[in-house]
Design an enzyme around this catalytic site. Structure first.
Site, mmCIF file in Angstrom:
data_model
loop_
_atom_site.group_PDB
_atom_site.id
_atom_site.type_symbol
_atom_site.label_atom_id
_atom_site.label_comp_id
_atom_site.label_asym_id
_atom_site.label_seq_id
_atom_site.Cartn_x
_atom_site.Cartn_y
_atom_site.Cartn_z
ATOM 1 N N GLU A 220 0.780 -1.227 -0.056
ATOM 2 C CA GLU A 220 -0.087 -0.090 0.052
ATOM 3 C C GLU A 220 0.936 1.212 0.029
ATOM 4 O O GLU A 220 0.698 2.096 -0.700
ATOM 5 C CB GLU A 220 -1.093 0.022 1.127
ATOM 6 C CG GLU A 220 -1.743 1.290 1.206
ATOM 7 C CD GLU A 220 -2.823 1.416 -0.006
ATOM 8 O OE1 GLU A 220 -2.545 2.327 -0.644
ATOM 9 O OE2 GLU A 220 -3.395 0.173 -0.023
ATOM 10 N N ASP B 163 1.177 4.015 -3.061
ATOM 11 C CA ASP B 163 0.815 5.680 -2.683
ATOM 12 C C ASP B 163 1.985 6.512 -3.172
ATOM 13 O O ASP B 163 1.697 7.324 -3.940
ATOM 14 C CB ASP B 163 0.343 5.731 -1.353
ATOM 15 C CG ASP B 163 -0.985 5.045 -0.992
ATOM 16 O OD1 ASP B 163 -1.771 4.523 -1.908
ATOM 17 O OD2 ASP B 163 -1.459 4.929 -0.095
ATOM 18 N N SER C 11 -7.550 2.282 -3.504
ATOM 19 C CA SER C 11 -6.200 2.785 -3.051
ATOM 20 C C SER C 11 -5.421 3.358 -4.115
ATOM 21 O O SER C 11 -4.383 4.137 -3.828
ATOM 22 C CB SER C 11 -5.542 1.640 -1.999
ATOM 23 O OG SER C 11 -5.295 0.667 -2.859
#
Length: 589
Positions: A288, A292, A505
């Protein structure tokens, strides 16, 4: 100084005297749960020496004025548009009334706390104390237990109900951790809806996003390829990191070497909050965090990029040592930190969330109000809309889609914090031409009312929907997502290895990256950044987006909602077009 202290003590004494002694001993329930939130099970009793960091939220006396100011500075039709508030102006609007301060301080003093040594937020609307569990139980007339999350194995210390003396109720909004369990908090990308597979060889030159997603294809798809940031000394972008997700500098360098060679020598700034860590061991990197940081950085290079590593969710294992904390409420930790900063990134993306109904209403309301403070200061907040469509289980299973109020009413399951009306929710698309991706979270809040800025667009969709999904969603709730972006097949480097990942995400940092470039163009032209995006978006800004009209988001044993012309609860108003957005803002870049 002596005179001031005397006056303060006199006021405190008068307030204390005004409350009869008997009244001060009577506890009345402040917050309670009808049942243990689904996914959690009673697991035991915490050691008496286990410590809890209690945050006490006092009522923000002029929040209505803050909200009014937020909408004024965010509405293109208002004379105050773009005149964002300073840190000090925001703090003045959320400061509690002296009466509330006095009552809460007197209560804490009666439990042995030195009032002049209390840990307070700059606005004095939060007080933080650290207490052993037995003292918390005495203060809140409750009993804490250890609960275990059946899926993740996480153990937390919580209670299903807590009480306060009745006279204190008007002077305290919320005390946590008490009834806040969470779902638990999860990354909207590291879920069962996301495949992490070995990267497909070749196709590195594909700039269409049809088979895989790279920075180059996003630049082409969303029309940013020919723009070079000009205000990198003033504009920046921020990424939040939770749940032991660590962004790795070596992975970022490898990613840049392959997909953006010009940025290979650049990196991000990491800020550690409340026990967060800066682990650069490749084996400790997180998919994650990698996703990002790599895409927010690649889309906005050379714009400065900040990654906040926030702790707050350690397991409670065995017999923890004295002083060990256990909160699993990192939003408040992060908000407490960033709201104290004199300057902030103009654009911030978050890819985490909970099921809304697992978050107590008082906690959700207060966290949402903190987001409003950031918006008033000119920050654009993006949140992933979730990876479960309208709720868990897909079209084949509706067993998980029931209320947790003791009635087990069939219903769609909205997410939080994306349901907060002061943030911009980002859904997911896939392929080219773009369609809604089937896991794109979307729906209607059961906590927050539909804000006026979205009423026209949302009610038009509801009217066209007719009887479909009747009774499963709240027609008068805040509707989301607001916008969307690509959400599948993103190439990343994690732990030195390349893989492919997806989820909303991925969508949130992508849309945030485009808006960060818009903010750069605005600042370079001597104009303020966009700040809270939604009033501009719903009042006409949506015309600069690519409307997505096909696809749906199944869940809860249903087909969910369908994408449609205009706004819909799958992709919002659609995906960004940088050149159209800046043109709509009167810029020529």
């Amino acid at each position: 100084m002596v005179q001031l202290q005397f006056c303060a003590l006199a006021v405190l004494g008068a307030l204390v005297a005004a409350s009869p002694a008997a009244e001060r001993r009577v506890h009345v329930v402040k917050s309670s749960l009808a049942e243990i939130p689904r996914g959690w099970a009673l697991h035991g009793t915490p050691p008496t020496h286990h410590t809890i960091k209690l945050r006490i939220g006092l009522p923000q006396s002029r929040f209505a004025d803050l909200e009014r100011a937020l909408f004024q500075v965010s509405d293109p039709a208002h004379p105050n548009y773009g005149s964002h508030l300073s840190k000090e102006e925001v703090e003045a609007l959320v400061a509690p009334q002296p009466e509330s301060l006095a009552h809460v301080e007197e209560w804490l003093a009666s439990h042995g706390f030195a009032v002049d040594a209390l840990d307070r937020s700059p606005a004095r609307d939060w007080i933080t104390i650290v207490v052993p569990v037995h003292q918390a139980e005495s203060m809140l007339n409750t009993k804490y237990h250890v609960y275990k999350h059946t899926e993740s194995g996480m153990e937390i210390v919580r209670t299903q109900s807590y009480s306060l003396p009745e006279y204190l109720h008007p002077h305290v909004d919320v005390i946590q951790p008490t009834t806040m369990f969470g779902g638990g908090l999860r990354a909207f990308g590291i879920t069962s809806h996301v495949e992490v597979v070995a990267a497909v060889p070749g196709n590195e030159t594909d700039t269409s996003c049809a088979t895989q997603v790279t920075p180059a294809c996003l630049q082409q798809l969303y029309n940013t390829a020919n723009y070079t940031p000009k205000a990198t000394d003033k504009n920046s972008i921020g990424i939040t990191g939770y749940l032991n997700q660590y962004a790795n500098h070596a992975d970022l360098k490898t990613f840049y070497q392959k997909y953006l060679p010009a940025a290979a020598d650049s990196t991000f700034t990491e800020v550690v909050i409340n026990g967060g860590q800066n682990l650069q061991d490749p084996s400790q990197s997180g998919a994650e965090a990698a996703l990002d940081v790599q895409y927010a950085g690649a889309l906005t290079y050379p714009t400065p990029n900040t990654f906040w590593s926030t702790g707050g969710s350690p397991p409670l294992a065995g017999n923890p040592a004295p002083g060990q904390m256990n909160t699993n409420e990192p939003y408040l930790d992060w908000l407490n930190y960033v709201l104290q900063q004199p300057s902030l990134p103009q654009t911030i993306s978050t890819s985490y969330g909970d099921d809304e109904q697992t978050v107590p209403l008082d906690y959700a309301t207060r966290v949402c109000s903190e987001f409003a403070q950031l918006g008033a200061r000119g920050v654009t907040l993006f949140f992933s809309s979730g990876d479960s469509g309208v709720g868990p289980g897909g079209q084949s299973d509706k067993s998980q889609c029931v209320s947790n109020d003791g009635n087990a009413t069939p219903k769609f399951i909205p997410a939080f914090p994306v349901s907060c009306p002061y943030v911009t929710a980002v859904g997911g698309t896939t392929g080219k031409p773009e369609t809604a991706v089937d896991f794109s979270g979307g729906g209607f809040s059961n906590y927050f009312a539909q804000p006026s800025y979205q009423s026209s667009a949302v009610n038009a969709y509801i009217a066209a929907l007719g009887a479909t999904n009747a009774g499963l969603y709240n027609k008068t709730g805040r509707a989301y997502p607001d916008v969307a972006a690509q959400g599948t097949g993103f190439r990343i480097f994690e732990g030195g290895k390349e893989s492919s990942i997806g989820g909303t995400s991925a969508s949130s940092p992508t849309f945030a990256g485009v808006i960060s470039l818009v903010n750069d163009a605005l600042i370079a032209s001597g104009k303020p950044p966009l700040g809270f995006l939604n009033p501009w978006l719903y009042s006409g800004g949506y015309k600069a987006l690519n409307d997505i009209t096909s696809g749906n988001n199944p869940g809860c044993g249903t087909a969910g909602f369908s994408a449609a012309q205009g706004w819909d609860p799958v992709t919002g108003f659609g995906t960004p077009d940088f050149k159209k957005i800046v043109a709509a803002l009167g810029l020529n870049v």
